[in-house]
Design an enzyme around this catalytic site. Structure first.
Site, PDB file in Angstrom:
ATOM      1  N   TYR A  25       0.781  -1.108   0.095  1.00  0.00           N
ATOM      2  CA  TYR A  25      -0.019  -0.021   0.107  1.00  0.00           C
ATOM      3  C   TYR A  25       0.856   1.332   0.086  1.00  0.00           C
ATOM      4  CZ  TYR A  25      -3.914  -3.162   0.637  1.00  0.00           C
ATOM      5  OH  TYR A  25      -4.748  -4.146   0.432  1.00  0.00           O
ATOM      6  N   TYR A 155     -10.627  -7.484   8.777  1.00  0.00           N
ATOM      7  CA  TYR A 155      -9.798  -7.697   7.784  1.00  0.00           C
ATOM      8  C   TYR A 155      -9.570  -9.208   7.791  1.00  0.00           C
ATOM      9  CZ  TYR A 155      -5.349  -7.605   5.178  1.00  0.00           C
ATOM     10  OH  TYR A 155      -4.680  -7.902   4.233  1.00  0.00           O
ATOM     11  N   ASP A 271     -11.096 -16.356  12.033  1.00  0.00           N
ATOM     12  CA  ASP A 271      -9.800 -15.995  11.554  1.00  0.00           C
ATOM     13  C   ASP A 271      -8.734 -15.795  12.499  1.00  0.00           C
ATOM     14  OD1 ASP A 271      -7.769 -14.755  10.393  1.00  0.00           O
ATOM     15  OD2 ASP A 271      -8.943 -13.392   9.193  1.00  0.00           O
ATOM     16  N   LYS A 300       0.525 -15.912   9.886  1.00  0.00           N
ATOM     17  CA  LYS A 300       1.435 -14.927  10.513  1.00  0.00           C
ATOM     18  C   LYS A 300       2.212 -15.619  11.503  1.00  0.00           C
ATOM     19  CE  LYS A 300      -0.526 -10.560   9.762  1.00  0.00           C
ATOM     20  NZ  LYS A 300      -2.222 -10.462   9.147  1.00  0.00           N
TER      21      LYS A 300
HETATM   22  C1  LIG Z   1      -2.556 -10.499   7.993  1.00  0.00           C
HETATM   23  C2  LIG Z   1      -4.199 -11.155   7.981  1.00  0.00           C
HETATM   24  C3  LIG Z   1      -4.623 -11.930   6.963  1.00  0.00           C
HETATM   25  C4  LIG Z   1      -3.917 -12.126   5.606  1.00  0.00           C
HETATM   26  O1  LIG Z   1      -2.741 -12.948   5.834  1.00  0.00           O
HETATM   27  P1  LIG Z   1      -1.570 -12.779   4.610  1.00  0.00           P
HETATM   28  O2  LIG Z   1      -0.591 -13.900   5.210  1.00  0.00           O
HETATM   29  O3  LIG Z   1      -1.129 -11.601   4.902  1.00  0.00           O
HETATM   30  O4  LIG Z   1      -2.222 -13.203   3.453  1.00  0.00           O
HETATM   31  C5  LIG Z   1      -5.935 -12.654   7.202  1.00  0.00           C
HETATM   32  N1  LIG Z   1      -6.593 -12.400   8.294  1.00  0.00           N
HETATM   33  C6  LIG Z   1      -6.145 -11.567   9.522  1.00  0.00           C
HETATM   34  C7  LIG Z   1      -6.895 -11.472  10.453  1.00  0.00           C
HETATM   35  C8  LIG Z   1      -4.726 -11.031   9.266  1.00  0.00           C
HETATM   36  O5  LIG Z   1      -4.279 -10.227  10.175  1.00  0.00           O
END
Ligand SMILES: *Cc1c(COP(=O)(O)O)cnc(C)c1O
Length: 458
Positions: A25, A155, A271, A300
């Site tokens: 970005y 997100y 997530d 992550k």
């Molecule tokens: C970073 C993130 C993603 C995406 O993961 P990438 O490895 O960057 O594709 C999805 N969900 C959450 C909650 C995140 O913090």
């Protein structure tokens, strides 16, 4: 500038980068502010304006480098796997790193999440989760169910499917007409605060407006009732919305959504990509509510920030329906699925998190509890600044909210001069240090950031 043999100054890496590489970005011509010379433990050595700077990492490289940099155990795991083989295809083949990682994930996950689908990145694991939920509904002969209930402010990643369930405004859905599906968005649940309290079994207490939560539940139930025959599932970040605004909401929300998913036979997806592996004070943030999702994404910190890898954990209910369906497979299979190098490092990272301390608590728990205490104390002085509207801490996450947008470039430079690496966004300066940060590093980090905010915005 460095001198080459002709005496003319050779362009620096920063200069060579500008106009050549895109950064996340960021404008093509000025995407990077510093160049990394080295990284070890919780510290980075950066080159840029003002020469070279040794800084304490407040970001863990976007929540991933929980063991810091250049960790001997993770280095050894990586070297050992490279000596064996770095990659082999996963179609028709398996290997020890994938099996050993999947066993660890199953053991660490809430009960019932028995099966593992390995993916390349967080976003890809979300894609696979959404596809799996739609496949589940198809297999249950509930065609037409392909939309998801998600939260405003969420997100879930930058690929098209994941973007579709991100906040529709922040996720810039309008820039991609026709590519991003029309999902159902519930408003943000009411805000919650976690008040650390060592005397409490949970390490603290949740405070929130229960009436606002009831009103929110009523509204979500009405939204779902109006659209239920188009919904395949529900997808949320548990307890903490990360990149969408570092927003903490009551764990009770997860119980409400779990109940709605059960009543409507929707696939409930957590997530845990940002929250997993201890960051919020539980190994997985869904544990704050004691709910078990049908699908769970992790990423992550999975490899301790060494290489990209993510996983989708699949509960028995969904796995059984998929297995009995006409296609009988999850319709996904990337080239680098189950990459052995990444899996080997991830298994070593999970082992490091689990090492018991003298009192028998796992290493991650001791470390995150110490981070919570250190952030709580270290960020108190920020509350004194007129431009600061809120300071909140949950586990190893500290957030300073300003009453105005942060001047990101000015604040980054000021923080680096003061010895800290941060990456603010919107009105938020947040800290998510590596678990290995020493108490002294943590307090220096907090005062550097508070000082930088005072310098730039007070
Ligand atoms: C970073 C993130 C993603 C995406 O993961 P990438 O490895 O960057 O594709 C999805 N969900 C959450 C909650 C995140 O913090």
């Amino acid at each position: 500038m460095s001198e080459n043999h002709t005496g003319t100054a050779a362009p620096t890496l920063l200069e060579r980068d500008a106009g050549l590489l895109w950064h996340p970005y960021a404008n093509l011509d000025a995407g990077a502010l510093y160049c990394v010379n080295s990284a070890a433990g919780s510290q980075l050595e950066l080159a840029g304006p003002g020469g070279s700077h040794r800084v304490i990492d407040g970001m863990s490289s976007w929540w991933s480098a929980v063991h810091g940099y250049n960790h001997p155990t993770l280095n050894a795991a990586a070297h050992a796997q490279i000596e064996d083989y770095s990659h082999v295809m996963f179609g028709g083949l398996t290997h020890a790193p994938a099996v050993e990682l999947a066993e660890r994930l199953r053991a660490a996950a809430p009960p019932g999440l028995e099966h593992v689908f390995l993916a390349d990145s967080g976003s890809v694991s979300i894609e696979v989760a959404l596809k799996t939920a739609v496949q589940y509904q198809g297999a249950r002969r509930r065609a037409g169910r392909h939309r998801f209930l998600a939260l405003r402010g969420g997100y879930h990643g930058d690929t098209l499917g994941a973007m579709g369930v991100c906040d529709p405004v922040d996720g810039m859905h309008s820039a991609f007409p026709g590519l991003v599906a029309g999902h159902l968005f519930a408003s943000r649940p009411p805000r919650a605060r976690f008040e650390p309290d060592a005397g409490n079994a949970e390490g603290g207490l949740w405070a929130y407006d229960t009436e606002a939560l009831e009103a929110w539940e009523g509204q979500v139930r009405r939204q779902v009732a109006e659209t239920t025959d188009t919904l395949a599932g529900i997808v949320v970040e548990p307890v903490l919305q990360g990149a969408g605004g570092m927003y903490v909401y009551p764990p009770q929300v997860l119980r409400i959504l779990r109940a709605i998913a059960d009543e409507e036979d929707l696939v409930f997806i957590l997530d845990e990509i940002a929250t997993g592996f201890g960051r919020t004070g539980k190994y997985f943030a869904g544990e704050w509510a004691g709910v078990v999702p049908d699908l769970m994404c992790v990423g992550k910190a999975l490899t301790g920030g060494y290489v990209t890898l993510a996983a989708l954990l699949v509960g028995q209910k969904v796995a059984r329906v998929i297995a009995a369906s006409d296609t009988d497979t999850i319709l996904h299979g990337p080239t680098f699925m189950g990459n052995p190098l990444a899996c080997r490092i991830a298994a070593a990272s999970m082992d490091l998190l689990a090492i018991p301390d003298a009192g028998g608590a796992p290493a991650w728990k001791t470390a995150v509890t110490a981070l919570q205490t250190g952030l709580h104390t270290g960020l108190q002085p920020a509350m004194e600044l007129a431009c600061v509207s809120d300071v909140r801490v949950l586990g190893g996450i500290g957030v300073i909210a300003l009453d105005r947008p942060v001047d990101v470039t000015a604040l980054t430079h000021a923080a680096v001069r003061a010895g800290a690496w941060v990456r603010p966004f919107r009105n938020l300066v947040y800290l998510m240090p590596p678990y290995v940060a020493e108490p002294e590093e943590l307090s220096r980090l907090c005062s550097a950031v508070t000082g930088a905010i005072a310098e730039v915005h007070a």
